[in-house]
Design a protein around this motif. Structure first.
Motif, PDB file in Angstrom:
ATOM      1  N   VAL A   1       0.833  -1.200   0.000  1.00 62.16           N
ATOM      2  CA  VAL A   1       0.000   0.000   0.000  1.00 62.16           C
ATOM      3  C   VAL A   1       0.870   1.253   0.000  1.00 62.16           C
ATOM      4  O   VAL A   1       0.622   2.205  -0.753  1.00 62.16           O
ATOM      5  N   ALA A   2       1.899   1.261   0.844  1.00 61.47           N
ATOM      6  CA  ALA A   2       2.798   2.420   0.905  1.00 61.47           C
ATOM      7  C   ALA A   2       3.496   2.637  -0.442  1.00 61.47           C
ATOM      8  O   ALA A   2       3.643   3.783  -0.899  1.00 61.47           O
ATOM      9  N   LEU A   3       3.902   1.557  -1.086  1.00 60.66           N
ATOM     10  CA  LEU A   3       4.552   1.674  -2.388  1.00 60.66           C
ATOM     11  C   LEU A   3       3.592   2.225  -3.444  1.00 60.66           C
ATOM     12  O   LEU A   3       3.990   3.030  -4.299  1.00 60.66           O
ATOM     13  N   LEU A   4       2.332   1.798  -3.387  1.00 60.60           N
ATOM     14  CA  LEU A   4       1.353   2.280  -4.363  1.00 60.60           C
ATOM     15  C   LEU A   4       1.062   3.763  -4.168  1.00 60.60           C
ATOM     16  O   LEU A   4       0.890   4.497  -5.136  1.00 60.60           O
ATOM     17  N   VAL A   5       0.995   4.195  -2.892  1.00 63.67           N
ATOM     18  CA  VAL A   5       0.793   5.621  -2.621  1.00 63.67           C
ATOM     19  C   VAL A   5       1.914   6.429  -3.252  1.00 63.67           C
ATOM     20  O   VAL A   5       1.694   7.493  -3.854  1.00 63.67           O
ATOM     21  N   PHE A   6       3.144   5.902  -3.131  1.00 61.74           N
ATOM     22  CA  PHE A   6       4.309   6.615  -3.667  1.00 61.74           C
ATOM     23  C   PHE A   6       4.338   6.556  -5.192  1.00 61.74           C
ATOM     24  O   PHE A   6       4.455   7.583  -5.872  1.00 61.74           O
ATOM     25  N   ALA A   7       4.234   5.335  -5.746  1.00 61.73           N
ATOM     26  CA  ALA A   7       4.415   5.158  -7.186  1.00 61.73           C
ATOM     27  C   ALA A   7       3.242   5.717  -7.993  1.00 61.73           C
ATOM     28  O   ALA A   7       3.446   6.443  -8.975  1.00 61.73           O
ATOM     29  N   LEU A   8       2.024   5.373  -7.585  1.00 62.67           N
ATOM     30  CA  LEU A   8       0.858   5.800  -8.355  1.00 62.67           C
ATOM     31  C   LEU A   8       0.372   7.179  -7.929  1.00 62.67           C
ATOM     32  O   LEU A   8       0.231   8.086  -8.759  1.00 62.67           O
ATOM     33  N   GLY A   9       0.116   7.335  -6.632  1.00 65.14           N
ATOM     34  CA  GLY A   9      -0.412   8.612  -6.159  1.00 65.14           C
ATOM     35  C   GLY A   9       0.545   9.767  -6.392  1.00 65.14           C
ATOM     36  O   GLY A   9       0.239  10.723  -7.111  1.00 65.14           O
ATOM     37  N   ALA A  10       1.737   9.674  -5.794  1.00 64.10           N
ATOM     38  CA  ALA A  10       2.714  10.767  -5.908  1.00 64.10           C
ATOM     39  C   ALA A  10       3.262  10.863  -7.331  1.00 64.10           C
ATOM     40  O   ALA A  10       3.430  11.969  -7.869  1.00 64.10           O
ATOM     41  N   GLY A  11       3.537   9.723  -7.956  1.00 68.32           N
ATOM     42  CA  GLY A  11       4.127   9.728  -9.298  1.00 68.32           C
ATOM     43  C   GLY A  11       3.226  10.362 -10.331  1.00 68.32           C
ATOM     44  O   GLY A  11       3.658  11.238 -11.103  1.00 68.32           O
ATOM     45  N   VAL A  12       1.960   9.959 -10.368  1.00 63.30           N
ATOM     46  CA  VAL A  12       1.023  10.504 -11.351  1.00 63.30           C
ATOM     47  C   VAL A  12       0.766  11.986 -11.085  1.00 63.30           C
ATOM     48  O   VAL A  12       0.694  12.798 -12.017  1.00 63.30           O
ATOM     49  N   SER A  13       0.645  12.356  -9.795  1.00 62.35           N
ATOM     50  CA  SER A  13       0.401  13.766  -9.455  1.00 62.35           C
ATOM     51  C   SER A  13       1.571  14.644  -9.901  1.00 62.35           C
ATOM     52  O   SER A  13       1.375  15.744 -10.423  1.00 62.35           O
ATOM     53  N   LEU A  14       2.794  14.157  -9.682  1.00 65.52           N
ATOM     54  CA  LEU A  14       3.977  14.918 -10.081  1.00 65.52           C
ATOM     55  C   LEU A  14       4.034  15.074 -11.602  1.00 65.52           C
ATOM     56  O   LEU A  14       4.275  16.178 -12.125  1.00 65.52           O
ATOM     57  N   TYR A  15       3.785  13.984 -12.310  1.00 63.82           N
ATOM     58  CA  TYR A  15       3.791  14.021 -13.778  1.00 63.82           C
ATOM     59  C   TYR A  15       2.725  14.983 -14.314  1.00 63.82           C
ATOM     60  O   TYR A  15       2.999  15.819 -15.177  1.00 63.82           O
ATOM     61  N   GLU A  16       1.529  14.878 -13.767  1.00 60.12           N
ATOM     62  CA  GLU A  16       0.426  15.725 -14.224  1.00 60.12           C
ATOM     63  C   GLU A  16       0.718  17.198 -13.946  1.00 60.12           C
ATOM     64  O   GLU A  16       0.425  18.073 -14.763  1.00 60.12           O
ATOM     65  N   GLY A  17       1.324  17.479 -12.787  1.00 58.92           N
ATOM     66  CA  GLY A  17       1.646  18.858 -12.441  1.00 58.92           C
ATOM     67  C   GLY A  17       2.683  19.452 -13.376  1.00 58.92           C
ATOM     68  O   GLY A  17       2.550  20.599 -13.825  1.00 58.92           O
ATOM     69  N   ILE A  18       3.725  18.683 -13.678  1.00 60.11           N
ATOM     70  CA  ILE A  18       4.785  19.173 -14.570  1.00 60.11           C
ATOM     71  C   ILE A  18       4.230  19.436 -15.974  1.00 60.11           C
ATOM     72  O   ILE A  18       4.522  20.458 -16.595  1.00 60.11           O
ATOM     73  N   ILE A  19       3.409  18.505 -16.465  1.00 62.72           N
ATOM     74  CA  ILE A  19       2.803  18.670 -17.793  1.00 62.72           C
ATOM     75  C   ILE A  19       1.947  19.930 -17.841  1.00 62.72           C
ATOM     76  O   ILE A  19       1.979  20.698 -18.814  1.00 62.72           O
ATOM     77  N   HIS A  20       1.196  20.183 -16.777  1.00 59.64           N
ATOM     78  CA  HIS A  20       0.291  21.331 -16.771  1.00 59.64           C
ATOM     79  C   HIS A  20       1.051  22.647 -16.650  1.00 59.64           C
ATOM     80  O   HIS A  20       0.583  23.681 -17.131  1.00 59.64           O
ATOM     81  N   ILE A  21       2.205  22.610 -16.001  1.00 56.39           N
ATOM     82  CA  ILE A  21       3.023  23.831 -15.923  1.00 56.39           C
ATOM     83  C   ILE A  21       3.685  24.117 -17.273  1.00 56.39           C
ATOM     84  O   ILE A  21       3.779  25.265 -17.719  1.00 56.39           O
TER      85      ILE A  21
END
Length: 317
Positions: A84-104
């Motif tokens: 669960v902790a790995l999924l929070v990091f890989a999917l939650g944080a990873g996708v959010s970071l990618y989406e934020g960079i793309i939108h900037i």
């Protein structure tokens, strides 16, 4: 599964709330094009899957011991908590970071911004309700300990995992609201992407903390000093025991403890009397401390025990 009623209630409440919130956020992100809202949708979807994994881990951990797992399957819960902790990091944080960079890099103004505000408000209400359920259960379990001490000493990751995920979700909603509002007022759509990156950092920090705690449980943590003292006090009461030297314990699950006892028996005892003493100790512990699921007894002098205890303490430093 006895003893997990409170934990299951917390997970069911979080799972139902997160699924409804995730679908609402994705719909809002589709109609408005908000990066922060899409990140929040991914966050809630990950939390929903995590609740399912925790329930699965509890189900697997409840299986009885067998030939391939003679000490039981209790640590399955710790394994799935780590996943669960790995999924929070890989999917939650990873996708959010990618989406934020793309939108900037390619900013687009948010459309129908009022829809986002409504969804964020409803999400905060639902998420807050789930958070209160988890908080109530955790406060019941923590007793007089501080919050940090309670998490570090807890052997049941299901409750504090949900509590930390819901806490991160609430903070993430505040960040998303601030980013969308700032992007609208300042006419800078890049701030929406910045909010998404902020959510990524929140999830990343939560995931690292949860992974660290799950790792300790997965490797093997001892029972609390209070539990160890109680075991030794019970053993010392037996008339055949000259001295209960000490006990080595390890949690196989939240309420499954394997204990190894070092006992110095009375010198005049014959082998059948020692066997009878061990049976009495096992029966007493089974009655008074059912969380001791496996017990191993080693006849040993106090001096030998002290030497080995010092070696363990030296190695730990």
């Amino acid at each position: 599964m006895a003893g997990h009623g409170g934990s299951k209630m917390v997970i069911y409440a979080a799972l139902a709330g997160n699924l409804a919130i995730a679908l609402t956020k994705f719909a809002a992100a589709f109609f408005t094009g908000s990066s922060a809202m899409l990140s929040e949708g991914v966050h809630s979807l990950v939390d929903t899957g995590n609740g399912g994994l925790l329930l699965y881990g509890m189900h697997r951990a409840a299986r009885p011991a067998d030939r391939t797992h003679p000490l039981g399957h209790g640590r399955e819960l710790y394994f799935w908590s780590f996943i669960v902790a790995l999924l929070v990091f890989a999917l939650g944080a990873g996708v959010s970071l990618y989406e934020g960079i793309i939108h900037i890099m390619a900013p687009e103004p948010v459309a129908n911004v009022k829809v986002n505000y409504i969804v964020l408000g409803l999400s905060f209400l639902f998420e807050g309700s789930s958070w209160l359920v988890a908080l109530k259960e955790f406060r019941r379990e923590k007793g007089k300990q501080s919050w940090l001490q309670a998490v570090q000493s807890s052997k049941d990751p299901s409750v504090y995992t949900v509590l930390f995920e819901d806490s991160a979700a609430l903070v993430g909603l505040i960040v998303a609201f601030a980013g969308i509002l700032a992007a609208e007022l300042l006419e800078m759509p890049e701030l929406d992407g910045a909010a998404s990156i902020g959510i990524a950092f929140i999830l990343g920090a939560t995931a690292i903390f949860l992974a660290r705690e799950s790792k300790g449980l997965l490797i093997g943590e001892p029972a609390s000093p209070e539990v160890q003292k109680k075991v030794l006090a019970i053993v010392q009461q037996d008339p055949a025991v000259q001295r209960a030297n000490g006990v080595l314990t390890v949690h196989m699950g939240p309420r499954e403890i394997v204990a190894g006892l070092s006992i110095e028996f009375e010198d005049h005892l014959a082998a059948p009397e020692i066997e009878a003493c061990v049976e009495r100790i096992e029966a007493r512990l089974k009655k008074d401390m059912p969380e001791i699921t496996r017990l191993f007894v080693k006849p040993q002098t106090a001096g030998t025990w002290e030497q080995r205890r010092k070696l363990i303490e030296t190695a730990s430093h």
